[in-house]
Design a protein around this motif. Structure first.
Motif, mmCIF file in Angstrom:
data_model
loop_
_atom_site.group_PDB
_atom_site.id
_atom_site.type_symbol
_atom_site.label_atom_id
_atom_site.label_comp_id
_atom_site.label_asym_id
_atom_site.label_seq_id
_atom_site.Cartn_x
_atom_site.Cartn_y
_atom_site.Cartn_z
ATOM 1 N N VAL A 44 -12.590 -3.578 -4.686
ATOM 2 C CA VAL A 44 -11.945 -4.629 -5.474
ATOM 3 C C VAL A 44 -10.431 -4.479 -5.404
ATOM 4 O O VAL A 44 -9.696 -5.470 -5.264
ATOM 5 N N VAL A 45 -9.940 -3.243 -5.501
ATOM 6 C CA VAL A 45 -8.500 -3.002 -5.422
ATOM 7 C C VAL A 45 -7.959 -3.465 -4.077
ATOM 8 O O VAL A 45 -6.941 -4.158 -3.999
ATOM 9 N N LEU A 46 -8.654 -3.099 -2.994
ATOM 10 C CA LEU A 46 -8.215 -3.497 -1.660
ATOM 11 C C LEU A 46 -8.276 -5.012 -1.502
ATOM 12 O O LEU A 46 -7.355 -5.623 -0.932
ATOM 13 N N SER A 47 -9.319 -5.637 -2.017
ATOM 14 C CA SER A 47 -9.436 -7.101 -1.931
ATOM 15 C C SER A 47 -8.293 -7.781 -2.676
ATOM 16 O O SER A 47 -7.722 -8.773 -2.204
ATOM 17 N N GLY A 48 -7.949 -7.242 -3.835
ATOM 18 C CA GLY A 48 -6.834 -7.791 -4.595
ATOM 19 C C GLY A 48 -5.528 -7.684 -3.835
ATOM 20 O O GLY A 48 -4.707 -8.616 -3.828
ATOM 21 N N LYS A 49 -5.328 -6.551 -3.169
ATOM 22 C CA LYS A 49 -4.113 -6.361 -2.386
ATOM 23 C C LYS A 49 -4.067 -7.333 -1.196
ATOM 24 O O LYS A 49 -2.997 -7.835 -0.847
ATOM 25 N N VAL A 50 -5.218 -7.577 -0.567
ATOM 26 C CA VAL A 50 -5.275 -8.515 0.560
ATOM 27 C C VAL A 50 -4.860 -9.914 0.101
ATOM 28 O O VAL A 50 -4.071 -10.601 0.772
ATOM 29 N N GLY A 85 -2.939 -3.924 6.325
ATOM 30 C CA GLY A 85 -3.858 -3.088 7.072
ATOM 31 C C GLY A 85 -3.147 -1.925 7.736
ATOM 32 O O GLY A 85 -3.643 -0.784 7.733
ATOM 33 N N LEU A 86 -1.968 -2.194 8.279
ATOM 34 C CA LEU A 86 -1.182 -1.136 8.917
ATOM 35 C C LEU A 86 -0.786 -0.078 7.891
ATOM 36 O O LEU A 86 -0.858 1.128 8.168
ATOM 37 N N GLY A 87 -0.389 -0.525 6.713
ATOM 38 C CA GLY A 87 -0.032 0.416 5.660
ATOM 39 C C GLY A 87 -1.221 1.212 5.159
ATOM 40 O O GLY A 87 -1.069 2.340 4.666
ATOM 41 N N SER A 88 -2.422 0.638 5.268
ATOM 42 C CA SER A 88 -3.629 1.344 4.860
ATOM 43 C C SER A 88 -4.017 2.419 5.874
ATOM 44 O O SER A 88 -4.633 3.421 5.520
ATOM 45 N N VAL A 89 -3.682 2.183 7.132
ATOM 46 C CA VAL A 89 -3.992 3.161 8.186
ATOM 47 C C VAL A 89 -2.945 4.268 8.218
ATOM 48 O O VAL A 89 -3.279 5.457 8.328
ATOM 49 N N VAL A 126 0.822 -1.214 0.000
ATOM 50 C CA VAL A 126 0.000 0.000 0.000
ATOM 51 C C VAL A 126 0.850 1.256 0.000
ATOM 52 O O VAL A 126 0.652 2.163 -0.816
ATOM 53 N N THR A 127 1.821 1.333 0.915
ATOM 54 C CA THR A 127 2.579 2.572 1.077
ATOM 55 C C THR A 127 3.397 2.926 -0.168
ATOM 56 O O THR A 127 3.610 4.111 -0.453
ATOM 57 N N ALA A 128 3.851 1.920 -0.902
ATOM 58 C CA ALA A 128 4.613 2.199 -2.123
ATOM 59 C C ALA A 128 3.745 2.914 -3.156
ATOM 60 O O ALA A 128 4.234 3.760 -3.924
ATOM 61 N N GLU A 129 2.456 2.596 -3.181
ATOM 62 C CA GLU A 129 1.540 3.253 -4.118
ATOM 63 C C GLU A 129 1.402 4.737 -3.787
ATOM 64 O O GLU A 129 1.402 5.591 -4.674
ATOM 65 N N PHE A 130 1.275 5.042 -2.498
ATOM 66 C CA PHE A 130 1.169 6.437 -2.092
ATOM 67 C C PHE A 130 2.492 7.168 -2.291
ATOM 68 O O PHE A 130 2.523 8.334 -2.680
ATOM 69 N N ARG A 131 3.587 6.474 -2.023
ATOM 70 C CA ARG A 131 4.903 7.106 -2.133
ATOM 71 C C ARG A 131 5.237 7.455 -3.582
ATOM 72 O O ARG A 131 5.787 8.531 -3.857
ATOM 73 N N HIS A 132 4.909 6.571 -4.499
ATOM 74 C CA HIS A 132 5.268 6.783 -5.901
ATOM 75 C C HIS A 132 4.118 7.341 -6.737
ATOM 76 O O HIS A 132 4.260 7.541 -7.944
#
Length: 266
Positions: A102-108, A168-172, A81-87
């Protein structure tokens, strides 16, 4: 089919990066060295002074990785998750798949998969050198014991859950540096300190067993932490540990889904 495409896209993004396999290699070397050392110490070098013996030695050695290295799958899960926000790659991700659920489910799903890969790495790094050293010192390797194989299987499951918890931690906490600091501070200092401190009384020990690391140890079924602390301390059953750890991961993912995942992307 949309979820399948999302899983495929998320897998391509993660496995196309160097971060995950660099962490995997470092983890394998780290766990392997500790497993070989612990096997040598408890397998024979202490003579008759071992605090544990028999098949328990093999269980300690093979469960060691789940205690000392679970921070690695947590970090990898967070980086998804955090790499997406960073880049700044989350915007094209949402354009390709407008449904954020759907995106979040795929990441899980991808986090669970890569966590299981790390779990396999931990098992191999623990068992291969650990069994070799145990055999060389004349101790039982436990490789013919089904309980030992169950520990290995539950290690893979535990690391899959740890990676989802990291997601989940990266999402928070979207900032990658903040997440790294939180994970390292908690796993390497705060929780071990709390587990030692809470172990001094029965009441506190019953509380300490619900800490995430303690729940992870319980899920695996062979707590090297408890063994190295003299075998004391309450521990949940393996399925209870799985429910506690899985519940923590689910809560963090849900909080991320209700907060960060609903915000506008910069």
């Amino acid at each position: 089919m949309t979820l399948i495409r999302s899983i495929s896209a998320e897998s391509a993004k993660l496995f196309g990066l160097k971060t995950w396999w660099i962490l995997l290699l470092v983890m394998v070397a780290y766990v392997g060295a500790f497993a070989a050392g612990m096997a040598a110490i408890f397998g024979g070098l202490l003579g008759g002074d071992q605090p544990i013996e028999g098949i328990a030695v093999a269980e300690l050695v093979y469960s060691l990785g789940s205690t000392i290295a679970y921070a690695f799958p947590v970090l990898v899960g967070a980086f998804i998750v955090t790499a997406e926000f960073r880049h700044g790659t989350l915007t094209p991700t949402f354009l390709a798949t407008p449904s954020r659920a759907v995106v979040l489910s795929g990441k899980v799903v991808v986090a669970a998969i890569v966590g299981a890969v790390f779990g396999l790495g931990i098992v191999l790094a623990s068992v291969v050198p650990g069994a070799a050293v145990l055999g060389a010192t004349g101790a039982e390797t436990g490789l013919d014991d089904p309980d030992v194989w169950l520990i290995m299987a539950r290690t893979v499951l535990a690391m899959a859950i740890w990676a989802v918890l990291g997601l989940g931690l990266g999402s928070v906490f979207r900032n990658q540096v903040v997440v790294i600091v939180i994970v390292l501070a908690f796993t390497q200092f705060l929780e071990p300190t709390l587990r030692v401190a809470l172990g001094f009384t029965d009441l506190n020990a019953s509380v300490g067993q619900f800490l995430p690391g303690a729940a992870g140890d319980a899920l695996v079924g062979g707590s090297s932490f408890n063994a190295m602390m003299g075998g004391g301390g309450d521990q949940l059953d393996w399925w209870q540990g799985g429910l506690v750890l899985g519940g923590m991961a689910a809560v963090l993912v849900l909080i991320g889904a209700l907060t960060t995942w609903r915000r506008d992307v910069d």
